[in-house]
Design a protein around this motif. Structure first.
Motif, PDB file in Angstrom:
ATOM      1  N   HIS A 185      11.347  -9.399   6.475  1.00 19.22           N
ATOM      2  CA  HIS A 185      11.466  -9.997   7.956  1.00 19.22           C
ATOM      3  C   HIS A 185      11.885  -9.230   8.828  1.00 19.22           C
ATOM      4  O   HIS A 185      11.852  -9.209   9.954  1.00 19.22           O
ATOM      5  CB  HIS A 185      11.830 -11.440   8.141  1.00 19.22           C
ATOM      6  CG  HIS A 185      12.999 -11.615   7.513  1.00 19.22           C
ATOM      7  ND1 HIS A 185      13.350 -12.340   6.329  1.00 19.22           N
ATOM      8  CD2 HIS A 185      14.172 -11.322   8.203  1.00 19.22           C
ATOM      9  CE1 HIS A 185      14.801 -12.464   6.427  1.00 19.22           C
ATOM     10  NE2 HIS A 185      15.520 -11.701   7.450  1.00 19.22           N
ATOM     11  N   ASN A 186      12.901  -8.209   8.195  1.00 16.18           N
ATOM     12  CA  ASN A 186      13.438  -7.135   9.223  1.00 16.18           C
ATOM     13  C   ASN A 186      12.696  -6.491  10.136  1.00 16.18           C
ATOM     14  O   ASN A 186      12.886  -5.898  10.998  1.00 16.18           O
ATOM     15  CB  ASN A 186      14.391  -6.091   8.429  1.00 16.18           C
ATOM     16  CG  ASN A 186      15.767  -7.091   7.757  1.00 16.18           C
ATOM     17  OD1 ASN A 186      16.222  -6.570   6.763  1.00 16.18           O
ATOM     18  ND2 ASN A 186      16.079  -8.076   8.489  1.00 16.18           N
ATOM     19  N   PHE A 187      11.254  -6.244   9.309  1.00 10.18           N
ATOM     20  CA  PHE A 187      10.072  -5.428  10.132  1.00 10.18           C
ATOM     21  C   PHE A 187       9.430  -6.200  10.852  1.00 10.18           C
ATOM     22  O   PHE A 187       8.395  -5.850  11.539  1.00 10.18           O
ATOM     23  CB  PHE A 187       9.376  -4.692   8.852  1.00 10.18           C
ATOM     24  CG  PHE A 187       9.927  -3.648   8.423  1.00 10.18           C
ATOM     25  CD1 PHE A 187      11.528  -3.246   8.175  1.00 10.18           C
ATOM     26  CD2 PHE A 187       9.237  -2.937   7.397  1.00 10.18           C
ATOM     27  CE1 PHE A 187      11.660  -2.400   7.607  1.00 10.18           C
ATOM     28  CE2 PHE A 187       9.791  -1.762   6.738  1.00 10.18           C
ATOM     29  CZ  PHE A 187      11.138  -1.372   6.946  1.00 10.18           C
ATOM     30  N   GLY A 188       9.688  -7.642  11.084  1.00  9.29           N
ATOM     31  CA  GLY A 188       9.074  -8.501  11.893  1.00  9.29           C
ATOM     32  C   GLY A 188       8.650  -7.978  13.364  1.00  9.29           C
ATOM     33  O   GLY A 188       7.656  -8.543  13.805  1.00  9.29           O
ATOM     34  N   ASN A 189       9.742  -7.492  13.933  1.00  5.57           N
ATOM     35  CA  ASN A 189       9.656  -6.983  15.315  1.00  5.57           C
ATOM     36  C   ASN A 189       9.455  -5.481  15.088  1.00  5.57           C
ATOM     37  O   ASN A 189      10.221  -4.896  14.188  1.00  5.57           O
ATOM     38  CB  ASN A 189      10.815  -7.348  16.176  1.00  5.57           C
ATOM     39  CG  ASN A 189      11.056  -8.850  16.327  1.00  5.57           C
ATOM     40  OD1 ASN A 189       9.823  -9.531  16.428  1.00  5.57           O
ATOM     41  ND2 ASN A 189      12.252  -9.374  16.392  1.00  5.57           N
ATOM     42  N   HIS A 190       9.008  -4.972  16.006  1.00 13.27           N
ATOM     43  CA  HIS A 190       8.644  -3.555  16.201  1.00 13.27           C
ATOM     44  C   HIS A 190       8.203  -3.001  14.826  1.00 13.27           C
ATOM     45  O   HIS A 190       8.832  -2.015  14.187  1.00 13.27           O
ATOM     46  CB  HIS A 190       9.976  -2.739  16.739  1.00 13.27           C
ATOM     47  CG  HIS A 190      10.737  -3.403  17.826  1.00 13.27           C
ATOM     48  ND1 HIS A 190      10.042  -3.065  18.878  1.00 13.27           N
ATOM     49  CD2 HIS A 190      11.688  -4.030  17.867  1.00 13.27           C
ATOM     50  CE1 HIS A 190      10.944  -3.667  19.737  1.00 13.27           C
ATOM     51  NE2 HIS A 190      12.052  -4.361  19.028  1.00 13.27           N
ATOM     52  N   SER A 191       7.329  -3.647  14.370  1.00 16.49           N
ATOM     53  CA  SER A 191       6.701  -3.273  12.710  1.00 16.49           C
ATOM     54  C   SER A 191       6.077  -1.825  12.808  1.00 16.49           C
ATOM     55  O   SER A 191       6.447  -1.243  11.631  1.00 16.49           O
ATOM     56  CB  SER A 191       5.494  -4.099  12.574  1.00 16.49           C
ATOM     57  OG  SER A 191       5.927  -5.678  12.437  1.00 16.49           O
ATOM     58  N   GLU A 192       5.510  -1.404  13.783  1.00 20.98           N
ATOM     59  CA  GLU A 192       5.009   0.010  13.504  1.00 20.98           C
ATOM     60  C   GLU A 192       6.015   1.071  13.419  1.00 20.98           C
ATOM     61  O   GLU A 192       6.086   1.924  12.494  1.00 20.98           O
ATOM     62  CB  GLU A 192       3.987   0.279  14.653  1.00 20.98           C
ATOM     63  CG  GLU A 192       2.799  -0.366  14.480  1.00 20.98           C
ATOM     64  CD  GLU A 192       2.236   0.031  13.159  1.00 20.98           C
ATOM     65  OE1 GLU A 192       1.943   1.088  12.731  1.00 20.98           O
ATOM     66  OE2 GLU A 192       1.546  -0.955  12.378  1.00 20.98           O
ATOM     67  N   GLU A 193       7.075   0.600  14.288  1.00 21.88           N
ATOM     68  CA  GLU A 193       8.357   1.713  14.041  1.00 21.88           C
ATOM     69  C   GLU A 193       9.012   1.699  12.798  1.00 21.88           C
ATOM     70  O   GLU A 193       9.546   2.693  12.428  1.00 21.88           O
ATOM     71  CB  GLU A 193       9.046   1.308  15.419  1.00 21.88           C
ATOM     72  CG  GLU A 193       8.738   1.927  16.689  1.00 21.88           C
ATOM     73  CD  GLU A 193       7.679   0.713  17.397  1.00 21.88           C
ATOM     74  OE1 GLU A 193       7.364   0.873  18.610  1.00 21.88           O
ATOM     75  OE2 GLU A 193       7.480  -0.237  16.738  1.00 21.88           O
ATOM     76  N   ASN A 194       9.155   0.696  12.504  1.00 15.78           N
ATOM     77  CA  ASN A 194       9.842   0.141  11.128  1.00 15.78           C
ATOM     78  C   ASN A 194       9.067   0.771   9.928  1.00 15.78           C
ATOM     79  O   ASN A 194       9.569   1.569   9.114  1.00 15.78           O
ATOM     80  CB  ASN A 194      10.133  -1.228  10.942  1.00 15.78           C
ATOM     81  CG  ASN A 194      11.195  -1.788  11.633  1.00 15.78           C
ATOM     82  OD1 ASN A 194      12.369  -1.380  11.185  1.00 15.78           O
ATOM     83  ND2 ASN A 194      11.185  -2.875  12.470  1.00 15.78           N
ATOM     84  N   LEU A 195       7.698   0.664  10.074  1.00 16.96           N
ATOM     85  CA  LEU A 195       6.954   1.276   9.032  1.00 16.96           C
ATOM     86  C   LEU A 195       6.883   2.630   9.075  1.00 16.96           C
ATOM     87  O   LEU A 195       6.902   3.438   8.003  1.00 16.96           O
ATOM     88  CB  LEU A 195       5.529   0.756   9.016  1.00 16.96           C
ATOM     89  CG  LEU A 195       5.205  -0.674   8.815  1.00 16.96           C
ATOM     90  CD1 LEU A 195       3.893  -0.981   8.990  1.00 16.96           C
ATOM     91  CD2 LEU A 195       5.365  -0.929   7.148  1.00 16.96           C
ATOM     92  N   ASP A 196       6.900   3.526  10.240  1.00 18.44           N
ATOM     93  CA  ASP A 196       6.935   4.868  10.587  1.00 18.44           C
ATOM     94  C   ASP A 196       8.441   5.434   9.700  1.00 18.44           C
ATOM     95  O   ASP A 196       8.511   6.316   8.982  1.00 18.44           O
ATOM     96  CB  ASP A 196       7.242   5.334  11.896  1.00 18.44           C
ATOM     97  CG  ASP A 196       5.835   5.174  12.474  1.00 18.44           C
ATOM     98  OD1 ASP A 196       4.595   5.137  11.628  1.00 18.44           O
ATOM     99  OD2 ASP A 196       5.683   5.080  13.952  1.00 18.44           O
ATOM    100  N   GLY A 197       9.697   4.676   9.853  1.00 22.50           N
ATOM    101  CA  GLY A 197      10.847   5.024   9.184  1.00 22.50           C
ATOM    102  C   GLY A 197      10.578   4.804   7.636  1.00 22.50           C
ATOM    103  O   GLY A 197      11.060   5.789   7.028  1.00 22.50           O
ATOM    104  N   ASP A 247       0.862  -1.224  -0.097  1.00 23.68           N
ATOM    105  CA  ASP A 247       0.007  -0.051   0.173  1.00 23.68           C
ATOM    106  C   ASP A 247       0.805   1.350   0.051  1.00 23.68           C
ATOM    107  O   ASP A 247       0.566   2.231  -0.636  1.00 23.68           O
ATOM    108  CB  ASP A 247      -1.013  -0.110   1.273  1.00 23.68           C
ATOM    109  CG  ASP A 247      -2.147  -0.938   1.111  1.00 23.68           C
ATOM    110  OD1 ASP A 247      -2.231  -1.437  -0.072  1.00 23.68           O
ATOM    111  OD2 ASP A 247      -2.542  -1.452   2.257  1.00 23.68           O
ATOM    112  N   LEU A 248       1.982   1.292   0.835  1.00 20.62           N
ATOM    113  CA  LEU A 248       2.839   2.246   0.928  1.00 20.62           C
ATOM    114  C   LEU A 248       3.531   2.658  -0.340  1.00 20.62           C
ATOM    115  O   LEU A 248       3.712   3.866  -0.852  1.00 20.62           O
ATOM    116  CB  LEU A 248       3.773   2.270   2.042  1.00 20.62           C
ATOM    117  CG  LEU A 248       3.302   2.365   3.316  1.00 20.62           C
ATOM    118  CD1 LEU A 248       4.508   2.188   4.196  1.00 20.62           C
ATOM    119  CD2 LEU A 248       3.185   4.032   3.533  1.00 20.62           C
ATOM    120  N   PHE A 249       3.949   1.448  -0.973  1.00 19.71           N
ATOM    121  CA  PHE A 249       4.525   1.708  -2.237  1.00 19.71           C
ATOM    122  C   PHE A 249       3.800   2.195  -3.520  1.00 19.71           C
ATOM    123  O   PHE A 249       4.198   3.160  -4.091  1.00 19.71           O
ATOM    124  CB  PHE A 249       5.271   0.548  -2.670  1.00 19.71           C
ATOM    125  CG  PHE A 249       6.309  -0.227  -2.090  1.00 19.71           C
ATOM    126  CD1 PHE A 249       7.259   0.674  -1.320  1.00 19.71           C
ATOM    127  CD2 PHE A 249       6.417  -1.662  -1.762  1.00 19.71           C
ATOM    128  CE1 PHE A 249       8.101   0.217  -0.402  1.00 19.71           C
ATOM    129  CE2 PHE A 249       7.448  -2.212  -0.907  1.00 19.71           C
ATOM    130  CZ  PHE A 249       8.320  -1.282  -0.108  1.00 19.71           C
TER     131      PHE A 249
END
Length: 348
Positions: free
Chosen positions: A285-297, A43-45
């Motif tokens: 899968h690097n976004f598998g932990n702390h997904s929201e913070e990773n998506l924010d970045g 969706d972001l892309f």
């Protein structure tokens, strides 16, 4: 020439580290989180008109174990370290019968979503997460692996023209085989010495890994954007250098998380101002932990791309689109490798 922003993703799920990641409850949740965020990434892309190459492990391209086994290559890798082989894992540990039962080793439904989205390319990450620099495996075995992923991908009606070597084990000797199996463009490693993985992952020093990590935050490496002249063509295959690994959010790093994102944005700006390429990559899968913070970045990075698109005319292309434009001359074509004597018609 306009500046170019490209993203390549190493899409693996558990196949990206089966030999070192026991599939315990924490890891299962990690990969379930990964599956949930992939539609959000797509969706972001789409929102920011960013085109992405999804370098996908061929083992994921199946709906059932029976279907997977039908696509096994004629030759399997004979690594000295047997535990590096996905086939050793399949025999010794095993996987479920289908994606519903085992969402860690199948991803047919996700792949169908990816290829349905605008600007998203299905690319190769080898069939069985093949390690091209590990001792014991052979060129013929790699060729068989290439043919296996070509066969597995046929049902998606997608031509696999881009490839990312697993674990970044770039091997020049294997380029001709890539070309003969339809690959036009490959992600090559940054030029900094700590990205040289020619000796294989098992022999890599901690000092090399430390320098890779430090370079994400501090300017200890070389320039990360590059001109068209930096795209070499060897054995008929374009080599598209990587610029930066987007490292995942770490709650222990405090201000360094912001510093990492700001550094990427600054590098992107330099690329836009100089009409150069900038190539960002990571694993979903690097976004598998702390997904929201990773998506924010990531949102911050993609929002910055949208600004650069308006301010400097920066464009987003996936790897396959870059190869296509190099071939038709709409991007100035680099000088071909004089040692290459093949033509497109000589491919299998």
């Amino acid at each position: 020439m306009n500046s170019i922003f490209t993203i390549s993703l190493d899409f693996e799920l558990h196949w990206g580290g089966f030999e070192k990641w026991p599939l315990n409850e924490a890891k299962k949740q990690y990969f379930l989180n990964t599956r949930k965020l992939i539609p959000q990434l797509l969706d972001l892309f789409e929102q920011h008109e960013v085109h992405v190459s999804w370098a996908t492990v061929g083992l994921l391209m199946h709906e059932s174990k029976d279907q997977l086994k039908q696509n096994f290559p004629e030759l399997k890798p004979s690594y000295d370290q047997k535990h590096l082989s996905a086939y050793h894992f399949l025999e010794s540990v095993g996987i479920g019968e289908n994606e519903q039962e085992d969402p860690y080793h199948y991803a047919d439904s996700l792949i169908k979503d990816i290829i349905s989205r605008r600007g998203q390319e299905l690319a190769s990450h080898s069939f069985a997460h093949y390690y091209c620099n590990e001792k014991g495996q052979t060129l013929a075995q790699f060729d068989a692996d290439c043919k296996a992923i070509t066969k597995a991908s046929e049902k998606y009606e997608q031509k696999l023209r881009s490839l990312v070597f697993p674990r970044n084990q770039f091997n020049t000797a294997y380029l001709k085989v890539c070309y003969e199996n339809g690959i036009d463009i490959i992600r090559s490693n940054p030029v900094d010495w700590w990205w040289d993985i020619s000796d294989g992952a098992l022999n890599e020093s901690k000092w090399k890994r430390l320098n890779r990590g430090l370079d994400a935050y501090f300017n200890i490496g070389g320039k990360t954007s590059y001109s068209i002249d930096a795209i070499q063509q060897k054995e008929g295959v374009y080599l598209l250098p990587a610029s930066r690994l987007l490292r995942p959010y770490n709650p222990k790093e405090l201000f360094l998380n912001k510093k990492k994102i700001n550094r990427i944005k600054k590098e992107m700006t330099i690329a836009a101002q100089k009409a150069e390429f900038y190539h960002l990559w990571w694993h979903p899968h690097n976004f598998g932990n702390h997904s929201e913070e990773n998506l924010d970045g990531l949102r911050e990075i993609l929002t910055h791309f949208s600004f650069l698109q308006k301010e400097y005319g920066m464009k987003s292309l996936n790897m396959g689109e870059i190869a296509e434009k190099l071939e038709d001359g709409s991007i100035l074509q680099p000088k071909a490798d004089l040692n290459h004597k093949g033509t497109k018609t000589q491919r299998n």
